[in-house]
Enzyme design. Sequence first.
Site, PDB file in Angstrom:
ATOM      1  N   ASP A   1      -6.478   6.614   1.682  1.00  0.00           N
ATOM      2  CA  ASP A   1      -5.241   6.197   2.358  1.00  0.00           C
ATOM      3  C   ASP A   1      -4.709   7.415   3.107  1.00  0.00           C
ATOM      4  O   ASP A   1      -5.178   8.541   2.891  1.00  0.00           O
ATOM      5  CB  ASP A   1      -4.206   5.710   1.315  1.00  0.00           C
ATOM      6  CG  ASP A   1      -2.867   5.310   1.944  1.00  0.00           C
ATOM      7  OD1 ASP A   1      -2.883   4.669   3.012  1.00  0.00           O
ATOM      8  OD2 ASP A   1      -1.812   5.651   1.383  1.00  0.00           O
ATOM      9  N   SER A   2      -3.707   7.200   3.950  1.00  0.00           N
ATOM     10  CA  SER A   2      -3.066   8.327   4.633  1.00  0.00           C
ATOM     11  C   SER A   2      -2.315   9.215   3.644  1.00  0.00           C
ATOM     12  O   SER A   2      -1.929  10.327   3.981  1.00  0.00           O
ATOM     13  CB  SER A   2      -2.073   7.800   5.664  1.00  0.00           C
ATOM     14  OG  SER A   2      -1.057   7.057   4.998  1.00  0.00           O
TER      15      SER A   2
ATOM     16  N   TYR B   1      -0.044   7.560   9.216  1.00  0.00           N
ATOM     17  CA  TYR B   1      -0.983   7.008  10.195  1.00  0.00           C
ATOM     18  C   TYR B   1      -0.276   5.991  11.099  1.00  0.00           C
ATOM     19  O   TYR B   1      -0.777   5.667  12.161  1.00  0.00           O
ATOM     20  CB  TYR B   1      -2.106   6.240   9.477  1.00  0.00           C
ATOM     21  CG  TYR B   1      -3.232   7.069   8.882  1.00  0.00           C
ATOM     22  CD1 TYR B   1      -3.305   8.450   9.040  1.00  0.00           C
ATOM     23  CD2 TYR B   1      -4.252   6.431   8.167  1.00  0.00           C
ATOM     24  CE1 TYR B   1      -4.357   9.176   8.477  1.00  0.00           C
ATOM     25  CE2 TYR B   1      -5.309   7.141   7.621  1.00  0.00           C
ATOM     26  CZ  TYR B   1      -5.364   8.514   7.771  1.00  0.00           C
ATOM     27  OH  TYR B   1      -6.405   9.214   7.227  1.00  0.00           O
ATOM     28  N   GLY B   2       0.854   5.458  10.609  1.00  0.00           N
ATOM     29  CA  GLY B   2       1.507   4.298  11.233  1.00  0.00           C
ATOM     30  C   GLY B   2       1.737   4.401  12.728  1.00  0.00           C
ATOM     31  O   GLY B   2       1.654   3.413  13.437  1.00  0.00           O
TER      32      GLY B   2
ATOM     33  N   CYS C   1      -5.470   1.153   2.906  1.00  0.00           N
ATOM     34  CA  CYS C   1      -4.459   1.431   3.922  1.00  0.00           C
ATOM     35  C   CYS C   1      -4.572   0.333   4.976  1.00  0.00           C
ATOM     36  O   CYS C   1      -5.640   0.174   5.573  1.00  0.00           O
ATOM     37  CB  CYS C   1      -4.742   2.801   4.534  1.00  0.00           C
ATOM     38  SG  CYS C   1      -3.667   3.229   5.904  1.00  0.00           S
ATOM     39  N   ASN C   2      -3.504  -0.411   5.171  1.00  0.00           N
ATOM     40  CA  ASN C   2      -3.533  -1.482   6.173  1.00  0.00           C
ATOM     41  C   ASN C   2      -3.725  -0.921   7.576  1.00  0.00           C
ATOM     42  O   ASN C   2      -4.433  -1.498   8.390  1.00  0.00           O
ATOM     43  CB  ASN C   2      -2.216  -2.268   6.147  1.00  0.00           C
ATOM     44  CG  ASN C   2      -2.032  -3.052   4.862  1.00  0.00           C
ATOM     45  OD1 ASN C   2      -2.243  -4.259   4.828  1.00  0.00           O
ATOM     46  ND2 ASN C   2      -1.650  -2.386   3.797  1.00  0.00           N
ATOM     47  N   THR C   3      -3.077   0.212   7.853  1.00  0.00           N
ATOM     48  CA  THR C   3      -3.134   0.789   9.193  1.00  0.00           C
ATOM     49  C   THR C   3      -4.544   1.268   9.516  1.00  0.00           C
ATOM     50  O   THR C   3      -5.063   1.039  10.615  1.00  0.00           O
ATOM     51  CB  THR C   3      -2.135   1.970   9.293  1.00  0.00           C
ATOM     52  OG1 THR C   3      -0.898   1.575   8.708  1.00  0.00           O
ATOM     53  CG2 THR C   3      -1.923   2.394  10.716  1.00  0.00           C
TER      54      THR C   3
ATOM     55  N   GLU D   1       6.064   9.348  -0.160  1.00  0.00           N
ATOM     56  CA  GLU D   1       5.367  10.639  -0.193  1.00  0.00           C
ATOM     57  C   GLU D   1       6.241  11.706  -0.866  1.00  0.00           C
ATOM     58  O   GLU D   1       5.737  12.612  -1.520  1.00  0.00           O
ATOM     59  CB  GLU D   1       4.986  11.092   1.223  1.00  0.00           C
ATOM     60  CG  GLU D   1       3.861  10.282   1.844  1.00  0.00           C
ATOM     61  CD  GLU D   1       2.537  10.362   1.085  1.00  0.00           C
ATOM     62  OE1 GLU D   1       2.083  11.470   0.769  1.00  0.00           O
ATOM     63  OE2 GLU D   1       1.956   9.288   0.787  1.00  0.00           O
TER      64      GLU D   1
ATOM     65  N   CYS E   1       1.816  -2.746   3.770  1.00  0.00           N
ATOM     66  CA  CYS E   1       1.500  -1.316   3.770  1.00  0.00           C
ATOM     67  C   CYS E   1       1.400  -0.919   2.309  1.00  0.00           C
ATOM     68  O   CYS E   1       2.255  -1.310   1.497  1.00  0.00           O
ATOM     69  CB  CYS E   1       2.600  -0.515   4.470  1.00  0.00           C
ATOM     70  SG  CYS E   1       2.477   1.271   4.236  1.00  0.00           S
ATOM     71  N   THR E   2       0.370  -0.144   1.982  1.00  0.00           N
ATOM     72  CA  THR E   2       0.119   0.147   0.564  1.00  0.00           C
ATOM     73  C   THR E   2       1.135   1.101  -0.055  1.00  0.00           C
ATOM     74  O   THR E   2       1.188   1.255  -1.271  1.00  0.00           O
ATOM     75  CB  THR E   2      -1.307   0.698   0.371  1.00  0.00           C
ATOM     76  OG1 THR E   2      -1.475   1.843   1.224  1.00  0.00           O
ATOM     77  CG2 THR E   2      -2.346  -0.362   0.709  1.00  0.00           C
ATOM     78  N   HIS E   3       1.947   1.746   0.778  1.00  0.00           N
ATOM     79  CA  HIS E   3       3.020   2.577   0.214  1.00  0.00           C
ATOM     80  C   HIS E   3       4.160   1.709  -0.351  1.00  0.00           C
ATOM     81  O   HIS E   3       4.862   2.107  -1.267  1.00  0.00           O
ATOM     82  CB  HIS E   3       3.622   3.500   1.279  1.00  0.00           C
ATOM     83  CG  HIS E   3       2.811   4.737   1.551  1.00  0.00           C
ATOM     84  ND1 HIS E   3       1.639   4.727   2.268  1.00  0.00           N
ATOM     85  CD2 HIS E   3       3.017   6.040   1.186  1.00  0.00           C
ATOM     86  CE1 HIS E   3       1.167   5.959   2.359  1.00  0.00           C
ATOM     87  NE2 HIS E   3       1.986   6.777   1.716  1.00  0.00           N
TER      88      HIS E   3
HETATM   89  N1  DGL Z   1      -0.365   3.229   3.468  1.00  0.00           N
HETATM   90  C1  DGL Z   1      -0.585   2.896   4.816  1.00  0.00           C
HETATM   91  C2  DGL Z   1      -0.758   1.447   5.119  1.00  0.00           C
HETATM   92  O1  DGL Z   1      -1.116   0.700   4.251  1.00  0.00           O
HETATM   93  C3  DGL Z   1      -0.211   3.769   5.934  1.00  0.00           C
HETATM   94  C4  DGL Z   1       1.128   4.345   5.985  1.00  0.00           C
HETATM   95  C5  DGL Z   1       1.205   5.381   7.065  1.00  0.00           C
HETATM   96  O2  DGL Z   1       0.525   6.396   6.931  1.00  0.00           O
HETATM   97  O3  DGL Z   1       1.913   5.162   8.050  1.00  0.00           O
HETATM   98  O4  DGL Z   1      -0.558   1.032   6.224  1.00  0.00           O
END
Ligand code: DGL
Length: 258
Positions: free
Chosen positions: A8-9, A40-41, A71-73, A150, A182-184
């Site tokens: 993931d990011s 990453y968004g 990570c979805n992104t 984070e 988003c996994t966060h």
């Molecule tokens: N955890 C990430 C996701 O699922 C990315 C969040 C990010 O880095 O912007 O999209």
Amino acid sequence: MATIGIFDSGSGGLSVYRELAKMLPGERFVYFSDNAHCPYGDKSPEYIRERASAITDILLGMGADIIVVACNTATAAAISYLRENYPEVPFVGMEPAVKPAALGTQSGVIGVLATAGTLRGSKYLDTKGKWGGGVRIVEQVGKGFVELVEEGLLDGSEVESTVRASVQPLLDEGADIIVLGCTHYPFLRPVIQRIAGNSVRIIDPAPAVAKRTADVLLERGLIGKENVRNLEAVPDTVDSSFYSSGLPDSMGRILRYL
Ligand code: DGL
């Protein structure tokens, strides 16, 4: 024993690791947080593809039999590219759970919380086209959510007001289901639930992704049926290693909550 590579990011993918470790506690896990390049968004797909390839090389070097893009992104930007460039490697990705939300909504309105990169990805747009017919989909970027997670800030008044700014517009539109894209975001789920109230259902796709990973490992003969479990919590005995491109502090903070 299969080795499952996850990336993931940052620490968000730990919400997916948690479900994987509960379902496959006898396997070996290698987790990579790309926190030196987080978030990453708002990065370009090209940039994310480059990072995803570099991390895939690292995870394969550590013996990964399968890679979960937690990570979805990164899934939106890079999974097709990864599948083309590493045809022998199975990849499992993330996608906002629009289908179960569209099937489950009573109000006819579903809310999707995700990053800008995920919301403009072609995969998401396809899914929306396929399942969004009879329902209204309202979207919000969880502004500041990734940074909070984070930092390990998961509750308190600052967290509450940041989360409310993105969740309230979904509620104002009448959403009765909120999809965490988003996994966060699952680490902020208690706050999101508190703001939304108990009549709103929140969907996190991580358990479905863990199930898909187990299915792929079974299909490839890398694990047996007896290796698939359904534990309540991550046991201490799981063989896991955690790596990051930046400082490891953030992961340490989030791992305490698993
Ligand atoms: N955890 C990430 C996701 O699922 C990315 C969040 C990010 O880095 O912007 O999209």
